[in-house]
Scaffold this motif. Structure first.
Motif, mmCIF file in Angstrom:
data_model
loop_
_atom_site.group_PDB
_atom_site.id
_atom_site.type_symbol
_atom_site.label_atom_id
_atom_site.label_comp_id
_atom_site.label_asym_id
_atom_site.label_seq_id
_atom_site.Cartn_x
_atom_site.Cartn_y
_atom_site.Cartn_z
ATOM 1 N N TYR A 158 78.011 78.213 6.483
ATOM 2 C CA TYR A 158 76.810 77.829 5.951
ATOM 3 C C TYR A 158 76.878 76.395 4.835
ATOM 4 C CZ TYR A 158 74.778 82.509 7.021
ATOM 5 O OH TYR A 158 74.177 83.161 7.479
ATOM 6 N N ILE A 159 77.996 76.069 4.358
ATOM 7 C CA ILE A 159 78.195 74.891 3.647
ATOM 8 C C ILE A 159 77.887 73.720 4.814
ATOM 9 C CG2 ILE A 159 79.815 73.172 2.646
ATOM 10 C CD1 ILE A 159 81.223 75.626 1.260
ATOM 11 N N ARG A 160 78.509 73.934 5.906
ATOM 12 C CA ARG A 160 78.273 72.724 6.845
ATOM 13 C C ARG A 160 76.983 72.712 7.203
ATOM 14 N NH1 ARG A 160 83.783 74.408 8.580
ATOM 15 N NH2 ARG A 160 83.187 76.214 9.355
ATOM 16 N N GLN A 161 75.971 73.777 7.418
ATOM 17 C CA GLN A 161 74.759 73.596 7.672
ATOM 18 C C GLN A 161 73.903 72.823 6.557
ATOM 19 O OE1 GLN A 161 72.990 77.223 9.103
ATOM 20 N NE2 GLN A 161 74.833 77.624 10.754
ATOM 21 N N ILE A 162 74.280 73.450 5.170
ATOM 22 C CA ILE A 162 73.438 72.900 4.283
ATOM 23 C C ILE A 162 73.897 71.279 4.221
ATOM 24 C CG2 ILE A 162 73.287 72.828 1.647
ATOM 25 C CD1 ILE A 162 74.211 75.918 1.673
ATOM 26 N N GLU A 163 75.137 71.029 4.457
ATOM 27 C CA GLU A 163 75.555 69.470 4.462
ATOM 28 C C GLU A 163 74.797 68.776 5.289
ATOM 29 O OE1 GLU A 163 77.607 67.513 2.536
ATOM 30 O OE2 GLU A 163 77.773 69.171 1.116
ATOM 31 N N LYS A 164 74.494 69.222 6.438
ATOM 32 C CA LYS A 164 73.715 68.568 7.647
ATOM 33 C C LYS A 164 72.322 68.268 7.203
ATOM 34 C CE LYS A 164 75.197 70.843 11.648
ATOM 35 N NZ LYS A 164 74.760 71.835 12.423
ATOM 36 N N GLY A 213 73.034 76.464 -3.803
ATOM 37 C CA GLY A 213 74.188 76.967 -3.824
ATOM 38 C C GLY A 213 74.561 77.982 -3.328
ATOM 39 N N ILE A 214 75.764 78.306 -2.889
ATOM 40 C CA ILE A 214 76.026 79.468 -2.120
ATOM 41 C C ILE A 214 77.566 80.223 -2.651
ATOM 42 C CG2 ILE A 214 74.524 79.722 -0.091
ATOM 43 C CD1 ILE A 214 77.143 78.684 1.326
ATOM 44 N N ARG A 215 77.689 81.341 -2.635
ATOM 45 C CA ARG A 215 79.194 82.151 -2.899
ATOM 46 C C ARG A 215 79.736 82.920 -2.088
ATOM 47 N NH1 ARG A 215 74.836 81.721 -5.975
ATOM 48 N NH2 ARG A 215 73.987 83.767 -5.130
ATOM 49 N N CYS A 216 81.161 82.976 -1.958
ATOM 50 C CA CYS A 216 81.786 83.936 -1.197
ATOM 51 C C CYS A 216 83.017 84.482 -1.928
ATOM 52 C CB CYS A 216 82.298 83.273 -0.008
ATOM 53 S SG CYS A 216 83.962 82.358 -0.113
ATOM 54 N N TYR A 226 79.930 77.014 -4.055
ATOM 55 C CA TYR A 226 79.402 75.837 -3.549
ATOM 56 C C TYR A 226 78.164 75.481 -4.259
ATOM 57 C CZ TYR A 226 77.009 72.666 -0.243
ATOM 58 O OH TYR A 226 76.664 71.444 0.604
ATOM 59 N N SER A 227 77.907 74.545 -4.795
ATOM 60 C CA SER A 227 76.990 74.042 -5.674
ATOM 61 C C SER A 227 76.779 72.761 -6.064
ATOM 62 C CB SER A 227 76.636 74.959 -6.923
ATOM 63 O OG SER A 227 77.551 74.103 -7.940
ATOM 64 N N GLU A 228 75.573 72.273 -6.499
ATOM 65 C CA GLU A 228 75.191 70.886 -7.093
ATOM 66 C C GLU A 228 76.224 70.683 -8.035
ATOM 67 O OE1 GLU A 228 71.237 70.513 -8.416
ATOM 68 O OE2 GLU A 228 70.420 71.826 -6.779
ATOM 69 N N SER A 229 76.539 69.516 -7.967
ATOM 70 C CA SER A 229 77.644 69.027 -9.263
ATOM 71 C C SER A 229 77.168 69.404 -10.490
ATOM 72 C CB SER A 229 77.855 67.562 -9.271
ATOM 73 O OG SER A 229 79.147 67.437 -8.420
ATOM 74 N N THR A 268 86.987 67.758 5.419
ATOM 75 C CA THR A 268 86.416 69.062 5.999
ATOM 76 C C THR A 268 86.070 69.894 4.821
ATOM 77 O OG1 THR A 268 88.611 70.220 6.296
ATOM 78 C CG2 THR A 268 87.978 68.586 8.087
ATOM 79 N N VAL A 269 85.257 70.762 5.092
ATOM 80 C CA VAL A 269 84.780 71.977 4.274
ATOM 81 C C VAL A 269 86.114 72.550 3.825
ATOM 82 C CG1 VAL A 269 83.820 74.149 3.823
ATOM 83 C CG2 VAL A 269 82.504 72.117 4.853
ATOM 84 N N GLU A 270 87.095 72.923 4.804
ATOM 85 C CA GLU A 270 88.446 73.597 4.628
ATOM 86 C C GLU A 270 89.064 72.924 3.664
ATOM 87 O OE1 GLU A 270 87.034 73.617 7.675
ATOM 88 O OE2 GLU A 270 86.722 75.649 7.625
ATOM 89 N N ASN A 271 89.205 71.577 3.401
ATOM 90 C CA ASN A 271 89.996 70.804 2.504
ATOM 91 C C ASN A 271 89.345 70.849 1.297
ATOM 92 O OD1 ASN A 271 90.077 67.872 4.953
ATOM 93 N ND2 ASN A 271 91.809 69.463 4.493
ATOM 94 N N TRP A 272 87.961 71.127 1.192
ATOM 95 C CA TRP A 272 87.373 70.985 -0.033
ATOM 96 C C TRP A 272 87.869 72.578 -0.834
ATOM 97 C CZ3 TRP A 272 81.436 70.338 1.086
ATOM 98 C CH2 TRP A 272 81.233 68.977 1.719
ATOM 99 N N LEU A 273 87.651 73.499 0.131
ATOM 100 C CA LEU A 273 88.064 74.962 -0.569
ATOM 101 C C LEU A 273 89.610 74.786 -1.143
ATOM 102 C CD1 LEU A 273 86.252 77.229 1.941
ATOM 103 C CD2 LEU A 273 85.345 76.046 -0.055
ATOM 104 N N ASP A 274 90.359 74.051 -0.197
ATOM 105 C CA ASP A 274 91.886 74.109 -0.492
ATOM 106 C C ASP A 274 91.951 73.327 -1.776
ATOM 107 O OD1 ASP A 274 92.598 75.365 1.562
ATOM 108 O OD2 ASP A 274 93.403 73.756 2.716
#
Ligand code: C2E
Ligand code: CA
Ligand code: CA
Length: 565
Positions: A158-164, A213-216, A226-229, A268-274
């Motif tokens: 979903y983050i990838r989609q929102i980023e698009k 933003g979204i949550r997991c 994941y949200s606005e700064s 990548t989104v994975e990098n962000w989460l890491d």
């Protein structure tokens, strides 16, 4: 989800709701070969069966015109019920206009009376169940069962989609983790654990309700957002803690938060989460910090630490680790008397230069490498004591640092005894400094190990005493031979009355325990006088000397020898 479990051969349960016996029988006969069929004569009875029965229903076949509670009313009731709303309903009707209304209410399909084509009825039932089960499976993977938050894979997608759609926007990744969550489950039960998880999820959903933003949730107790700064993470953490305190009856919970703000769009989104998680994990066990931000410095620091971890074996093999010695003087006589020394490690790195223990000791304590390093220092120190003893026929006992983790090394005692034997030392010549925080575990094992070492004749000094881990009660139950007052007492001593009183208090505690006090970090003559007047026995600090290489320490030994003669 559970209907899927039954797929492997077990029959699914179907409920037929019709007030006419003949209709129930026709349908029942038709379906009973493939399904476990249950019956109800009206809406009320149907609800009763659905709620009270142990089994999970895969489908409801519903007549619309019935006494007591008709089909429309039942559908409404079902849709309002958390547990029952996902059971698909096929409406059975003879009136064409009822079909529209029932589909609008949420029925999955309809079958026209009279039942003249059995194959069609069977096929429709089967297809409706299949559709529903596929949907459940998708939902199961998309949403976390307990909290209703997304699972990590869907979250990332979903983050990838929102980023698009909003590629330029500043976005943050935040992660919250519960400290020692497994302990909460073990001590207070899984229900309390689940309550905590749900509370965090609900609170986050509320806080972020009006924000993009979204949550997991993942790995049991990691919650990502994941949200606005934003800049109010302190407040968010506080709200979470307040809500948890309200939700939970017994457990007290500590949270850690990691924030990766203004995520780099090139990664990548994975990098962000890491990155958010790395920040969060960095403050594990650090009770002074609850929020960590990932930034470039931090990245550099992690790389630096990785290098140190990688290089430790070479450092030991090449003897880049050097033991320094800092003298401890007895101060109660007319002139100071050299009593002993503390062994302190230094790392002379071939590329990075001199590295202070503050940079690598906490790191190695956190990953267990400290055991390797400490054993190296002990060996080196024991050899050195032996050498001085031989060369000067003067015994300078040396204290070595023993980390919390060393205590649990099964060969600890054997190791020390081997070192004594190899170098011709008495137990009193190798002293052991154990930091106060190690005692906080107050594990039986710790007390047993220390007791055994003391019985062998080793001197145990409690290091960093007063840094805040021990209670008076604990002090009376654990065996020690000396208190090493934490350096901050000395640093603050002359600042105000209260700090001075604290030093006096430490002295009183030592008197009560009948052990000597060693004051560390003494830098000035004034400090020395104050401590001497208070009855402090031993002093270690820059006033006498910084830690120095063994070669330089000889001067202190020689001075002591000439004083004695
Ligand atoms: P510690 O055991 O409390 O050691 C005392 C620290 O205070 C040493 O820092 C020493 O250099 C410093 N110090 C001594 N006198 C003064 C003074 O007058 N003023 C000031 N400002 N500082 C003074 P160092 O050598 O950097 O060691 C820091 C910590 O690293 C030690 O604290 C100890 O916890 C750990 N450490 C050092 N060597 C070892 C080791 O071989 N094994 C283990 N496990 N830990 C070690
Ligand atoms: Ca020490
Ligand atoms: Ca200390």
């Amino acid at each position: 989800m559970q209907s899927y479990i039954e797929k492997g051969g077990l029959k699914r349960h179907i409920l037929i709701v019709d007030d006419e016996l003949i209709n129930r029988e026709i349908l029942g006969n038709l379906l009973s070969e493939d399904y476990e069929v249950h019956y109800a004569e009206n809406g009320i009875q149907a609800l009763q069966v659905l709620r009270e029965s142990e089994c999970i229903f895969s489908l409801i076949l519903l007549d619309l015109l019935m006494p007591v509670m008709d089909g429309f009313q039942l559908i409404e009731k079902l849709k309002a019920d958390e547990k029952l709303r996902t059971i698909p309903v096929i409406v059975m009707t003879s009136e064409a206009d009822a079909e529209v209304k029932s589909i609008k209410l949420g029925a999955a399909d309809f079958i026209t009376k009279p039942y003249d084509m059995p194959e069609v009825i069977l096929a429709r039932c089967e297809r409706t169940i299949e559709l529903q089960e596929d949907k459940t499976i998708i939902l199961a993977a998309e949403k976390d069962h307990l909290t209703g938050l997304y699972t990590k894979d869907f979250f990332a997608e979903y983050i990838r989609q929102i980023e698009k759609y909003t590629p330029g926007k500043k976005m943050d990744i935040m992660v919250v983790n519960i400290d020692h969550f497994h302990l909460i489950n073990e001590l207070y039960g899984r229900r309390e654990g689940d309550k905590a998880l749900k509370c965090i999820a609900d609170t986050l959903s509320r806080i972020y309700a009006d924000i993009e933003g979204i949550r997991c949730r993942t790995e049991a107790d990691y919650f990502y957002v994941y949200s606005e700064s934003r800049s109010d993470y302190d407040n968010i953490l506080k709200t979470l803690l307040d809500e948890l305190a309200k939700c939970l009856t017994s457990a007290h919970i500590r949270l850690r938060m990691g924030v990766y703000s203004d995520a780099d769009k090139a990664l990548t989104v994975e990098n962000w989460l890491d990155r958010a998680k790395t920040a969060c994990d960095r403050i594990r066990g650090d009770h002074s910090r609850h929020i960590a931000y990932y930034n470039k410095d931090f990245y550099e620091r992690s790389k630096y630490q990785e290098k140190l971890i990688h290089d430790i074996d070479d450092a030991i093999a090449n003897r880049d680790l050097i033991v320094f010695y800092q003298p401890k003087y007895g101060i109660q006589g007319d002139v100071p008397v050299l009593r002993s020394a503390e062994a302190l490690i230094r790392w002379k790195h071939p590329e990075l230069g001199m590295i202070s223990p503050g940079d690598f000791i906490p790191l190695f304590e956190s990953n267990g490498l400290i055991q390797k390093l400490d054993r190296y220092v002990w060996k080196e120190a024991a050899r050195q004591i032996g050498e001085w003893k031989k060369n000067y026929s003067l015994s300078v006992p040396v204290s070595v640092n023993v980390s919390r983790m060393d205590i649990y090394y099964p060969r600890l005692r054997d190791n020390f005894h081997e070192l004594l034997d190899e170098n011709g030392l008495e137990t009193s010549e190798l002293m052991l400094e154990i930091t106060e925080s190690a005692y906080a575990d107050n594990a039986e094992q710790l007390v047993n190990v220390i007791e055994a070492l003391r019985n062998d004749g080793f001197v145990i000094e409690m290091d960093d005493f007063g840094s805040g881990y021990s209670s008076l009660n604990m002090l009376t139950t654990i065996p020690i031979d000396a208190l090493k007052m934490d350096m901050k007492f000395i640093r603050n001593m002359q600042k105000d009355e209260k700090s001075m009183k604290l030093v006096e208090l430490v002295m009183d505690i030592a008197k009560f325990l009948q052990v000597p006090v060693i004051a560390e970090g003494v830098e000035t003559e004034e400090q020395l006088h104050i401590l001497k007047n208070m009855g402090c026995d031993i002093i270690q600090g820059y006033y006498f000397s910084k830690p120095v290489p063994a070669e330089d320490f000889k001067t202190f030994i020689e001075k002591e020898l000439s004083r004695q003669n």
